[in-house]
Design an enzyme around this catalytic site. Structure first.
Site, PDB file in Angstrom:
ATOM      1  N   SER A 147     -26.733 -52.727  11.598  1.00  0.00           N
ATOM      2  CA  SER A 147     -27.197 -51.470  12.185  1.00  0.00           C
ATOM      3  C   SER A 147     -27.946 -50.596  11.188  1.00  0.00           C
ATOM      4  O   SER A 147     -28.561 -49.594  11.588  1.00  0.00           O
ATOM      5  CB  SER A 147     -26.018 -50.686  12.768  1.00  0.00           C
ATOM      6  N   ASP A 205      -6.884 -40.136   5.278  1.00  0.00           N
ATOM      7  CA  ASP A 205      -8.121 -40.002   6.037  1.00  0.00           C
ATOM      8  C   ASP A 205      -9.290 -39.963   5.059  1.00  0.00           C
ATOM      9  O   ASP A 205      -9.427 -39.008   4.280  1.00  0.00           O
ATOM     10  CB  ASP A 205      -8.064 -38.706   6.857  1.00  0.00           C
ATOM     11  N   GLY A 240      -9.818 -48.779   4.884  1.00  0.00           N
ATOM     12  CA  GLY A 240      -9.800 -49.175   6.293  1.00  0.00           C
ATOM     13  C   GLY A 240      -9.297 -50.584   6.481  1.00  0.00           C
ATOM     14  O   GLY A 240      -9.889 -51.385   7.203  1.00  0.00           O
ATOM     15  N   ASN A 242     -14.864 -50.045   3.201  1.00  0.00           N
ATOM     16  CA  ASN A 242     -14.995 -50.664   4.512  1.00  0.00           C
ATOM     17  C   ASN A 242     -14.743 -49.701   5.672  1.00  0.00           C
ATOM     18  O   ASN A 242     -15.277 -49.908   6.763  1.00  0.00           O
ATOM     19  CB  ASN A 242     -14.020 -51.841   4.604  1.00  0.00           C
ATOM     20  N   LYS A 268     -24.762 -46.156   8.479  1.00  0.00           N
ATOM     21  CA  LYS A 268     -24.777 -47.471   7.861  1.00  0.00           C
ATOM     22  C   LYS A 268     -26.022 -47.673   7.006  1.00  0.00           C
ATOM     23  O   LYS A 268     -25.984 -48.354   5.973  1.00  0.00           O
ATOM     24  CB  LYS A 268     -24.660 -48.559   8.932  1.00  0.00           C
ATOM     25  N   THR A 326     -22.681 -58.640  14.544  1.00  0.00           N
ATOM     26  CA  THR A 326     -21.652 -58.255  15.514  1.00  0.00           C
ATOM     27  C   THR A 326     -20.375 -59.035  15.230  1.00  0.00           C
ATOM     28  O   THR A 326     -20.332 -60.254  15.391  1.00  0.00           O
ATOM     29  CB  THR A 326     -22.122 -58.530  16.951  1.00  0.00           C
ATOM     30  N   ILE A 327     -19.359 -58.321  14.778  1.00  0.00           N
ATOM     31  CA  ILE A 327     -18.083 -58.919  14.395  1.00  0.00           C
ATOM     32  C   ILE A 327     -17.018 -58.432  15.371  1.00  0.00           C
ATOM     33  O   ILE A 327     -16.976 -57.243  15.717  1.00  0.00           O
ATOM     34  CB  ILE A 327     -17.688 -58.523  12.954  1.00  0.00           C
ATOM     35  N   SER A 375     -23.962 -52.528   7.637  1.00  0.00           N
ATOM     36  CA  SER A 375     -24.046 -53.180   8.941  1.00  0.00           C
ATOM     37  C   SER A 375     -25.479 -53.621   9.206  1.00  0.00           C
ATOM     38  O   SER A 375     -26.426 -53.065   8.634  1.00  0.00           O
ATOM     39  CB  SER A 375     -23.604 -52.209  10.041  1.00  0.00           C
ATOM     40  N   TYR A 393     -24.152 -43.537  14.543  1.00  0.00           N
ATOM     41  CA  TYR A 393     -23.559 -44.580  13.691  1.00  0.00           C
ATOM     42  C   TYR A 393     -24.590 -45.261  12.796  1.00  0.00           C
ATOM     43  O   TYR A 393     -24.363 -45.427  11.597  1.00  0.00           O
ATOM     44  CB  TYR A 393     -22.890 -45.613  14.599  1.00  0.00           C
TER      45      TYR A 393
END
Length: 254
Positions: free
Chosen positions: A146, A64, A13, A91, A161, A189-190, A144, A157
């Protein structure tokens, strides 16, 4: 001081965002870099150009990550071009924000396939190559914040993570005997493509910034140092760990 000199680093990614920054950062630290990307051909070419501008070699491989064969092809092409795999930075990820009660099955399943299944197969493919080489290696998975906290519009999501973080804990045990280190990075948060639309709301963005003790949201470049550290021999005795890189957001959530 080039912490990754002589190493071959793979980043998934990597046409934009954290992956792109990590790929270029690895090259700046002396690595040859192979990037995976899904669809953004021009961005992938620009990333490879930036890698090569550092004096290192670069290669882009389209695919993919939700498809298991993509991981095998990615690793095979890296070995074909550069002879080995020393570091895998997993990533690739998506987060199409959506409410829970009417979450489309397709959205849930696609997020799981990209974020969780993709991570599993990429890590597995890289690990098999590292084991065959016999020299150990480093795997860094971008999890994350998250993984530790919930999100109203991220019910599909946040579990992925948390799963990526858990995967690194388990693979650290499974692969330790092969001298392969597995660690997770937990960004806050990026500012990336994944949340560009969500943070276009000025009031929401300002509210988010106000919760960060360092007073700003993160940039992809903020992740480079931590990723390079975990990938490098400076972290030779670090495995199964999670590095939170969030400007202090998590500890300020009370």
């Amino acid at each position: 001081m080039k912490l990754l000199e002589g190493k071959t680093v793979l980043v998934t990614g990597a046409s934009t965002g954290i992956g792109r920054a990590a790929a270029i950062g690895a090259a700046q630290h002396g690595a040859d870099v192979v990037i995976n990307y899904h669809s953004r051909d021009d961005d992938a070419e620009a990333c490879v150009a930036a890698i090569e501008a550092t004096g290192q070699r670069g290669l882009a491989v389209k695919g993919d990550v939700a498809e298991p064969e993509t991981a095998k092809e990615f690793v095979a092409k890296a070995v074909e071009r550069f002879g080995k795999v020393d570091v895998m930075v997993n990533n690739a990820g998506i987060c199409p924000f959506h409410a829970f009660l009417d979450m489309p099955v397709e959205t849930f399943e696609r997020t799981m396939r990209v974020n969780m299944h993709g991570a599993y197969f990429m890590v597995q493919a890289a690990a098999n190559q590292m084991v065959a080489q016999g020299n150990g290696g480093s795997i860094v998975a971008v999890s994350s914040i998250s993984a530790l906290v919930g999100g109203e519009y991220q019910t599909h999501y946040t579990p992925t993570k948390a799963g990526v973080h858990s995967l690194m804990q388990s693979t650290a045990i499974a692969l330790g005997k092969h001298k392969i280190r597995c660690n997770s990075l937990l960004p806050g948060t990026i500012l990336t493509e994944i949340n560009k639309e969500d943070l276009a709301d000025t009031k929401k963005r300002e509210a988010m910034e106000g919760r960060v003790p360092l007073g700003r949201l993160g940039q992809p470049e903020d992740m480079v140092g931590p990723i390079v550290f975990l990938a490098s021999d400076m972290a030779a005795y670090v495995t199964g760990a999670a590095l939170l890189v969030d400007g202090g957001l998590f500890v300020n959530l009370q």
